[in-house]
Design a protein around this motif. Sequence first.
Motif, short mmCIF file in Angstrom:
data_model
loop_
_atom_site.label_atom_id
_atom_site.label_comp_id
_atom_site.label_asym_id
_atom_site.label_seq_id
_atom_site.Cartn_x
_atom_site.Cartn_y
_atom_site.Cartn_z
N GLY A 89 -6.72 2.00 3.69
CA GLY A 89 -6.78 0.99 4.75
C GLY A 89 -5.74 -0.11 4.65
N ARG A 90 -4.83 -0.01 3.69
CA ARG A 90 -3.78 -1.02 3.57
C ARG A 90 -2.57 -0.62 4.41
NH1 ARG A 90 -2.36 -1.70 -2.58
NH2 ARG A 90 -2.19 0.57 -2.40
N SER A 91 -1.73 -1.60 4.73
CA SER A 91 -0.50 -1.30 5.47
C SER A 91 0.54 -2.37 5.19
CB SER A 91 -0.76 -1.22 6.99
OG SER A 91 -1.22 -2.45 7.47
N LEU A 92 1.79 -2.02 5.46
CA LEU A 92 2.91 -2.96 5.30
C LEU A 92 3.82 -2.83 6.51
CD1 LEU A 92 3.98 -2.42 1.56
CD2 LEU A 92 2.87 -4.45 2.50
N THR A 93 4.14 -3.98 7.12
CA THR A 93 5.19 -3.99 8.13
C THR A 93 6.54 -3.98 7.42
OG1 THR A 93 5.34 -6.41 8.16
CG2 THR A 93 3.75 -5.35 9.68
N ARG B 183 9.74 -5.80 2.77
CA ARG B 183 10.86 -6.53 2.17
C ARG B 183 10.36 -7.68 1.30
NH1 ARG B 183 14.24 -10.02 6.19
NH2 ARG B 183 12.29 -11.18 5.99
N THR B 184 9.38 -8.44 1.80
CA THR B 184 8.86 -9.59 1.06
C THR B 184 8.23 -9.17 -0.26
OG1 THR B 184 8.47 -10.79 3.12
CG2 THR B 184 7.27 -11.55 1.17
N GLU B 185 7.40 -8.12 -0.22
CA GLU B 185 6.77 -7.63 -1.44
C GLU B 185 7.81 -7.11 -2.42
OE1 GLU B 185 3.73 -7.63 -2.69
OE2 GLU B 185 2.91 -8.75 -1.01
N ALA B 186 8.82 -6.44 -1.92
CA ALA B 186 9.87 -5.91 -2.79
C ALA B 186 10.62 -7.04 -3.49
CB ALA B 186 10.83 -5.05 -1.99
N LEU C 61 1.46 2.66 -2.04
CA LEU C 61 2.32 1.58 -1.56
C LEU C 61 3.06 0.94 -2.72
CD1 LEU C 61 0.05 -0.26 1.06
CD2 LEU C 61 1.62 1.65 1.42
N GLU C 62 2.41 0.88 -3.89
CA GLU C 62 3.06 0.28 -5.06
C GLU C 62 4.34 1.02 -5.43
OE1 GLU C 62 -0.90 -1.36 -4.88
OE2 GLU C 62 -0.21 0.73 -4.77
N ALA C 63 4.31 2.34 -5.38
CA ALA C 63 5.51 3.12 -5.72
C ALA C 63 6.63 2.83 -4.74
CB ALA C 63 5.17 4.61 -5.73
N ALA C 64 6.32 2.78 -3.44
CA ALA C 64 7.36 2.51 -2.45
C ALA C 64 7.95 1.12 -2.62
CB ALA C 64 6.78 2.67 -1.04
N VAL C 65 7.09 0.13 -2.88
CA VAL C 65 7.57 -1.25 -3.09
C VAL C 65 8.44 -1.31 -4.34
CG1 VAL C 65 6.83 -3.58 -3.70
CG2 VAL C 65 5.73 -2.38 -1.81
N LEU C 66 8.04 -0.62 -5.40
CA LEU C 66 8.83 -0.63 -6.62
C LEU C 66 10.21 -0.02 -6.39
CD1 LEU C 66 8.97 -1.26 -9.65
CD2 LEU C 66 7.99 1.02 -10.08
N MET C 67 10.28 1.02 -5.58
CA MET C 67 11.57 1.62 -5.26
C MET C 67 12.51 0.58 -4.64
SD MET C 67 10.16 5.23 -3.67
CE MET C 67 11.70 6.03 -3.29
N LEU D 59 1.25 -4.88 -8.18
CA LEU D 59 2.42 -5.00 -9.05
C LEU D 59 2.66 -6.48 -9.32
CD1 LEU D 59 4.91 -2.50 -7.32
CD2 LEU D 59 3.87 -2.19 -9.58
N PRO D 60 2.97 -6.83 -10.56
CA PRO D 60 3.22 -8.25 -10.85
C PRO D 60 4.52 -8.73 -10.22
CG PRO D 60 3.69 -6.90 -12.77
CD PRO D 60 3.07 -5.99 -11.76
N GLY D 61 4.56 -9.99 -9.85
CA GLY D 61 5.76 -10.58 -9.26
C GLY D 61 5.98 -11.98 -9.79
#
Length: 498
Positions: free
Chosen positions: A30-34, A39-42, A68-74, A145-147
């Motif tokens: 149920g999560r999503s990212l615009t 970009r912001t999470e990355a 989603l974590e894997a995509a953001v980490l990329m 993921l930690p930031g």
Amino acid sequence: MPTTVAAFWDLVEESAQWRPAAVMLSDDHGRSLTTVAFRTEAERVAAGLHARGVTTGDVVSWQLPTTLEAAVLMAACARLGAVQNPIIPNFRAREVTFIVDQVRSRLVVIPEAWNGFDHGDMARTLGRDVLPVALDGPPGAAIRLPGDITDPLPAPSGPSTACRWIYYSSGTTAEPKGARHTDRSALAASNGVVDQLGLRADDVYPIAWPIAHIGGVAMLGAALRTGARLVLFDTFDPPTTPDRMAAHRPTILGSATPFFQAYVAAQRRHGDRPLFPELRACVGGGAPTPEAINQQVADVLGVPGVAGSWGLTEFPVATSETPADDGVGCSVGRPAHGVEVRVVGGELRLNGPQKFLGYVDASLDAEAFDDDGWVRTGDLGVVDGDGRVRISGRRKDVILRNAENISASEVEEVVLRCPGVADAAVIGVPDARTGERVRAVVVTVPGIDVSLADVVEHCRRAGLARYKWPEDFRLADAIPRNAMGKVVKRELTADGGR
């Protein structure tokens, strides 16, 4: 539509500016990212990695499931100009230790535990800086993921001819090898998805195969370029996942034989009403789709068939069919933009923008490239009069019987159509008289008995040349496949089966 494919981070920025409110990623929870949130999470995660000491050129190995974590980490690694080394989640201590030692990882990002396996314990034996991520159990809304947002990030590194990605093959017939890619060569894999598959802004594509596979960056790049939405599934359970995918109203389904079998079975359980009413295409990659499976997809799911593509870790998505092609599923399509294909001694060779730099172990490069710098694929095939590539097998998957070459994949295609056969693989086994003989390893439909005589008679009726008929037969509970659906033939030992 963003068209820049020279630097991954530039593509992230362009997509966020082009369609800031578009949902580009969602998941099974149920999560999503615009595009802007992505970009912001990355950037947040990149700052956390930078605070940990990761900088341009450092190798970050990561072994995360399709989340989603894997995509953001990329994207975070790309923001820093780090060299990222995605590792397939089902690799274990032997493979992971070899890989992180060979690439000299600065940081290893792993789930603390996932899918019943303790990755954290494994990773802490590696002698590397380890960043464990809590992925077990349903997630909340946050990216796990930690930031760090206190220290400013260095300027993006921009386009580069340096290695930025290291992908290890899944090792279906031999030990894995690390292929080195630039941003440009890795992202060029998205050309076939955009230009030939015709990915577009209204497409929804659920993926349950490993995003750590090189196909992951191809699909993520294609989504950034087109505005399509990817729905990420961290596991694939054949009885339940197709129904959960259906809730997202997918327009595209993929990607290999076990997945298509599950979609067909789900539709049959569902009855006459379409389970996937918006479906416009099924796409295959990683391994050829058997003719019998292709026909089932056409008959049951109502699309022309499985649009095939072809590539390898060293040269991803070299060719692709389009869903509108005549005889979808009968080839792997035409070369993607800028790709050249030639046939030398029956072997297909490739040149073009997806071409890798070479292996981590440079001693392997001489065998990988010919004298003109073209990639030796090891695949056997032809280019027909319409420019379509047709694969007939692997050079290493040819059975030599009485000095006659037999394509294992050709025999598999026939055996898979034998009544009562649910799945099959064909291998060569040593024979004192003929050099090698053909063995069929078969999984039967529950409740149906199949014998060697049944398979041989089916091959005869199908018109297969006599010297190609199986002489050896084993029943198996399952055909071993990797996460992308390829048969792992090294696990089909000479005494395999039951």
